[in-house]
Design a protein around this motif. Structure first.
Motif, short mmCIF file in Angstrom:
data_model
loop_
_atom_site.label_atom_id
_atom_site.label_comp_id
_atom_site.label_asym_id
_atom_site.label_seq_id
_atom_site.Cartn_x
_atom_site.Cartn_y
_atom_site.Cartn_z
N MET A 1 -12.51 -3.68 -6.46
CA MET A 1 -12.08 -2.99 -5.26
C MET A 1 -10.55 -2.90 -5.29
N PRO A 2 -10.00 -1.72 -5.10
CA PRO A 2 -8.54 -1.57 -5.13
C PRO A 2 -7.89 -2.20 -3.89
N SER A 3 -6.64 -2.54 -4.03
CA SER A 3 -5.85 -3.06 -2.90
C SER A 3 -5.15 -1.90 -2.21
N PHE A 4 -4.98 -2.03 -0.90
CA PHE A 4 -4.26 -1.02 -0.14
C PHE A 4 -2.78 -1.14 -0.46
N GLU A 5 -2.15 -0.03 -0.71
CA GLU A 5 -0.71 0.04 -0.95
C GLU A 5 -0.10 0.85 0.19
N PRO A 6 0.66 0.20 1.07
CA PRO A 6 1.23 0.93 2.20
C PRO A 6 2.29 1.94 1.76
N CYS A 7 2.51 2.90 2.64
CA CYS A 7 3.57 3.87 2.39
C CYS A 7 4.92 3.16 2.31
N HIS A 8 5.80 3.72 1.53
CA HIS A 8 7.15 3.16 1.37
C HIS A 8 8.16 3.96 2.19
N GLY A 9 7.66 4.77 3.11
CA GLY A 9 8.53 5.60 3.95
C GLY A 9 8.49 7.04 3.49
N LYS A 10 8.67 7.95 4.44
CA LYS A 10 8.59 9.37 4.12
C LYS A 10 9.61 9.81 3.08
N ASP A 11 10.77 9.14 3.04
CA ASP A 11 11.79 9.50 2.07
C ASP A 11 11.39 9.13 0.65
N ALA A 12 10.45 8.17 0.52
CA ALA A 12 10.03 7.72 -0.80
C ALA A 12 8.84 8.51 -1.33
N CYS A 13 8.19 9.29 -0.48
CA CYS A 13 6.97 10.01 -0.88
C CYS A 13 7.29 11.11 -1.89
N ARG A 14 6.48 11.12 -2.94
CA ARG A 14 6.47 12.19 -3.92
C ARG A 14 5.02 12.38 -4.30
N ASP A 15 4.58 13.59 -4.52
CA ASP A 15 3.17 13.78 -4.85
C ASP A 15 3.00 14.82 -5.94
N ASP A 16 1.79 14.81 -6.49
CA ASP A 16 1.43 15.77 -7.53
C ASP A 16 0.42 16.79 -7.00
#
Length: 75
Positions: free
Chosen positions: A1-16
Protein backbone atom coordinates in the motif's frame (compact mmCIF):
# COMPACT_ATOMS: atom_id res chain seq x y z
CA UNK A 1 0.00 0.00 0.00
CA UNK A 2 1.51 3.37 -0.97
CA UNK A 3 2.06 6.14 1.56
CA UNK A 4 0.30 9.47 1.24
CA UNK A 5 2.61 12.26 0.11
CA UNK A 6 1.19 15.68 0.99
CA UNK A 7 1.39 18.62 -1.35
CA UNK A 8 4.51 20.74 -1.03
CA UNK A 9 2.61 23.94 -1.82
CA UNK A 10 1.15 25.33 -5.02
CA UNK A 11 4.48 26.91 -5.95
CA UNK A 12 6.12 23.47 -5.91
CA UNK A 13 3.52 21.75 -8.11
CA UNK A 14 4.60 20.55 -11.52
CA UNK A 15 2.72 17.97 -13.54
CA UNK A 16 2.87 15.91 -16.68
CA UNK A 17 -0.86 16.12 -17.32
CA UNK A 18 -1.58 13.01 -15.24
CA UNK A 19 0.52 13.23 -12.07
CA UNK A 20 2.15 15.86 -9.91
CA UNK A 21 5.88 15.48 -10.49
CA UNK A 22 6.61 16.77 -6.98
CA UNK A 23 4.39 14.60 -4.76
CA UNK A 24 3.71 11.84 -7.33
CA UNK A 25 -0.05 11.75 -6.78
CA UNK A 26 -2.48 11.59 -9.71
CA UNK A 27 -4.05 14.95 -10.58
CA UNK A 28 -7.52 13.34 -10.31
CA UNK A 29 -6.78 12.37 -6.68
CA UNK A 30 -5.53 15.86 -5.88
CA UNK A 31 -8.69 17.36 -7.40
CA UNK A 32 -10.95 15.02 -5.39
CA UNK A 33 -9.17 15.86 -2.15
CA UNK A 34 -9.35 19.60 -2.83
CA UNK A 35 -13.07 19.30 -3.61
CA UNK A 36 -13.67 17.34 -0.41
CA UNK A 37 -11.80 19.90 1.68
CA UNK A 38 -13.69 22.73 -0.02
CA UNK A 39 -16.99 21.00 0.76
CA UNK A 40 -16.04 20.52 4.43
CA UNK A 41 -15.01 24.18 4.67
CA UNK A 42 -18.28 25.29 3.07
CA UNK A 43 -20.25 23.15 5.53
CA UNK A 44 -18.53 24.84 8.50
CA UNK A 45 -19.01 28.31 7.04
CA UNK A 46 -22.65 27.67 6.13
CA UNK A 47 -23.29 26.41 9.68
CA UNK A 48 -21.57 29.49 11.08
CA UNK A 49 -19.18 27.54 13.30
CA UNK A 50 -16.82 29.80 15.23
CA UNK A 51 -14.73 26.94 16.62
CA UNK A 52 -13.10 25.82 13.37
CA UNK A 53 -10.21 24.07 15.14
CA UNK A 54 -12.61 21.81 17.04
CA UNK A 55 -14.57 21.14 13.84
CA UNK A 56 -11.40 20.22 11.93
CA UNK A 57 -10.16 17.99 14.76
CA UNK A 58 -13.54 16.21 14.85
CA UNK A 59 -13.45 15.63 11.09
CA UNK A 60 -9.88 14.29 11.32
CA UNK A 61 -10.80 11.89 14.16
CA UNK A 62 -13.89 10.61 12.34
CA UNK A 63 -11.98 10.22 9.08
CA UNK A 64 -9.24 8.20 10.80
CA UNK A 65 -11.82 5.91 12.44
CA UNK A 66 -13.75 5.47 9.18
CA UNK A 67 -10.62 4.54 7.22
CA UNK A 68 -9.58 2.01 9.86
CA UNK A 69 -13.08 0.51 10.02
CA UNK A 70 -13.26 0.12 6.24
CA UNK A 71 -9.80 -1.47 6.15
CA UNK A 72 -10.91 -3.97 8.81
CA UNK A 73 -14.00 -4.79 6.76
CA UNK A 74 -11.81 -5.53 3.72
CA UNK A 75 -9.55 -7.91 5.67
Amino acid sequence: MPSFEPCHGKDACRDDGERCLTCGRPLSEIARLRASIDELASLALDAGYENSEEYAAYVARKLFKTINHRREQLS
